[in-house]
Design a protein around this motif. Structure first.
Motif, PDB file in Angstrom:
ATOM      1  N   LEU A  69      46.372   9.887  99.576  1.00 27.98           N
ATOM      2  CA  LEU A  69      45.991   8.805 100.481  1.00 27.98           C
ATOM      3  C   LEU A  69      47.289   8.323 101.119  1.00 27.98           C
ATOM      4  O   LEU A  69      48.206   7.926 100.411  1.00 27.98           O
ATOM      5  N   HIS A  70      47.379   8.390 102.439  1.00 25.66           N
ATOM      6  CA  HIS A  70      48.614   8.003 103.125  1.00 25.66           C
ATOM      7  C   HIS A  70      48.422   6.776 104.006  1.00 25.66           C
ATOM      8  O   HIS A  70      47.366   6.580 104.588  1.00 25.66           O
ATOM      9  N   HIS A  71      49.476   5.980 104.084  1.00 26.15           N
ATOM     10  CA  HIS A  71      49.490   4.821 104.969  1.00 26.15           C
ATOM     11  C   HIS A  71      50.713   4.904 105.866  1.00 26.15           C
ATOM     12  O   HIS A  71      51.816   5.174 105.398  1.00 26.15           O
ATOM     13  N   LYS A  80      56.831   5.543 109.693  1.00 24.51           N
ATOM     14  CA  LYS A  80      56.972   6.216 108.397  1.00 24.51           C
ATOM     15  C   LYS A  80      55.623   6.236 107.709  1.00 24.51           C
ATOM     16  O   LYS A  80      54.675   5.606 108.164  1.00 24.51           O
ATOM     17  N   MET A  81      55.560   6.953 106.614  1.00 25.16           N
ATOM     18  CA  MET A  81      54.322   6.916 105.847  1.00 25.16           C
ATOM     19  C   MET A  81      54.597   7.074 104.383  1.00 25.16           C
ATOM     20  O   MET A  81      55.624   7.595 103.973  1.00 25.16           O
ATOM     21  N   ARG A  82      53.706   6.550 103.621  1.00 26.50           N
ATOM     22  CA  ARG A  82      53.875   6.667 102.172  1.00 26.50           C
ATOM     23  C   ARG A  82      52.505   6.854 101.537  1.00 26.50           C
ATOM     24  O   ARG A  82      51.473   6.482 102.098  1.00 26.50           O
ATOM     25  N   TYR A 102      45.569   4.482 107.922  1.00 28.83           N
ATOM     26  CA  TYR A 102      45.468   5.405 106.782  1.00 28.83           C
ATOM     27  C   TYR A 102      44.962   6.774 107.214  1.00 28.83           C
ATOM     28  O   TYR A 102      44.407   6.941 108.305  1.00 28.83           O
ATOM     29  N   HIS A 103      45.122   7.740 106.352  1.00 25.45           N
ATOM     30  CA  HIS A 103      44.461   9.038 106.499  1.00 25.45           C
ATOM     31  C   HIS A 103      44.519   9.737 105.157  1.00 25.45           C
ATOM     32  O   HIS A 103      45.302   9.360 104.287  1.00 25.45           O
ATOM     33  N   LEU A 104      43.690  10.749 105.007  1.00 31.23           N
ATOM     34  CA  LEU A 104      43.781  11.604 103.824  1.00 31.23           C
ATOM     35  C   LEU A 104      44.724  12.732 104.187  1.00 31.23           C
ATOM     36  O   LEU A 104      44.757  13.176 105.324  1.00 31.23           O
ATOM     37  N   MET A 105      45.493  13.199 103.206  1.00 32.40           N
ATOM     38  CA  MET A 105      46.393  14.304 103.468  1.00 32.40           C
ATOM     39  C   MET A 105      46.059  15.436 102.510  1.00 32.40           C
ATOM     40  O   MET A 105      46.151  15.268 101.296  1.00 32.40           O
ATOM     41  N   LEU A 106      45.647  16.558 103.103  1.00 34.82           N
ATOM     42  CA  LEU A 106      45.375  17.746 102.286  1.00 34.82           C
ATOM     43  C   LEU A 106      46.716  18.428 102.050  1.00 34.82           C
ATOM     44  O   LEU A 106      47.365  18.853 103.000  1.00 34.82           O
ATOM     45  N   GLU A 155      54.050  14.567 111.056  1.00 38.79           N
ATOM     46  CA  GLU A 155      54.952  13.705 110.295  1.00 38.79           C
ATOM     47  C   GLU A 155      55.106  14.189 108.851  1.00 38.79           C
ATOM     48  O   GLU A 155      56.036  13.824 108.168  1.00 38.79           O
ATOM     49  N   HIS A 156      54.147  14.963 108.384  1.00 36.65           N
ATOM     50  CA  HIS A 156      54.153  15.350 106.968  1.00 36.65           C
ATOM     51  C   HIS A 156      54.683  16.736 106.713  1.00 36.65           C
ATOM     52  O   HIS A 156      54.738  17.177 105.595  1.00 36.65           O
ATOM     53  N   MET A 157      55.014  17.437 107.786  1.00 32.47           N
ATOM     54  CA  MET A 157      55.465  18.814 107.594  1.00 32.47           C
ATOM     55  C   MET A 157      56.719  18.820 106.714  1.00 32.47           C
ATOM     56  O   MET A 157      57.633  18.047 106.912  1.00 32.47           O
TER      57      MET A 157
HETATM   58 CU    CU Z   1      50.321  11.361 105.795  1.00 28.34          CU
END
Ligand code: CU
Length: 158
Positions: A69-71, A80-82, A102-106, A155-157
């Motif tokens: 779960l990302h914010h 940024k995100m955490r 928010y979003h879900l991150m697979l 952003e998550h790569m």
């Molecule tokens: Cu994320």
């Protein structure tokens, strides 16, 4: 006539219990985008409505090693995100993860996501009275070049 009515009633009950629409939780508009070559992470956007005060505690999916779960937030002018432990679901409110940052991150996708795929998700919801409910939903995979932008997955790569 009575038998037919009973049949439809049973069908409605079965659909309600086996799909994203549970007795207390409604999951809507879950979607993701097809992965680019070599990409093994992808964000998922969705909306959740709980008729009681609750929290989204976590998500499981067979397509990846884990779901976070990302914010997203601004800090010193940077996005940024955490990872967060849970997401609040106020009673009776449709919570659009994306609109709330928010979003879900697979994480660790086992295979590329292709347009038209349905990603199975199991959401763990905890109600204010500590009852826990598992809710199943599917996220639809849209084409990579979909104009409707999902949360900034780049952003998550890693
Ligand atoms: Cu994320």
């Amino acid at each position: 006539m009575h038998k037919l009515r009973l049949f439809y009633w049973l069908l409605a009950v079965l659909l309600a219990s086996s799909n994203a629409f549970g007795d207390d939780i409604l999951v809507e508009g879950a979607w993701s985008r097809a992965t680019a070559p070599g990409q093994d992470v992808m964000s998922v956007d969705l909306s959740i409505t709980s008729n009681q005060s609750a929290k989204l505690m976590g998500v499981l999916s067979d397509v990846c090693s884990r779901v976070e779960l990302h914010h997203m937030f601004h800090e010193n002018g940077m996005m940024k995100m955490r990872e967060v432990e849970s997401i609040e679901l106020p009673a009776g409110e449709s919570v659009d993860l994306r609109k709330n940052g928010y979003h879900l991150m697979l994480m660790g996708l086992k295979a590329p996501l292709k347009s038209g795929d349905k990603i199975p998700l199991t959401l763990t919801i905890k109600f204010a009275d500590n009852r826990v409910k598992k809710v199943s939903a599917f996220a639809e995979v849209k084409p990579l070049k979909s104009t409707d932008r999902p949360s900034q997955e780049h952003e998550h790569m890693r």
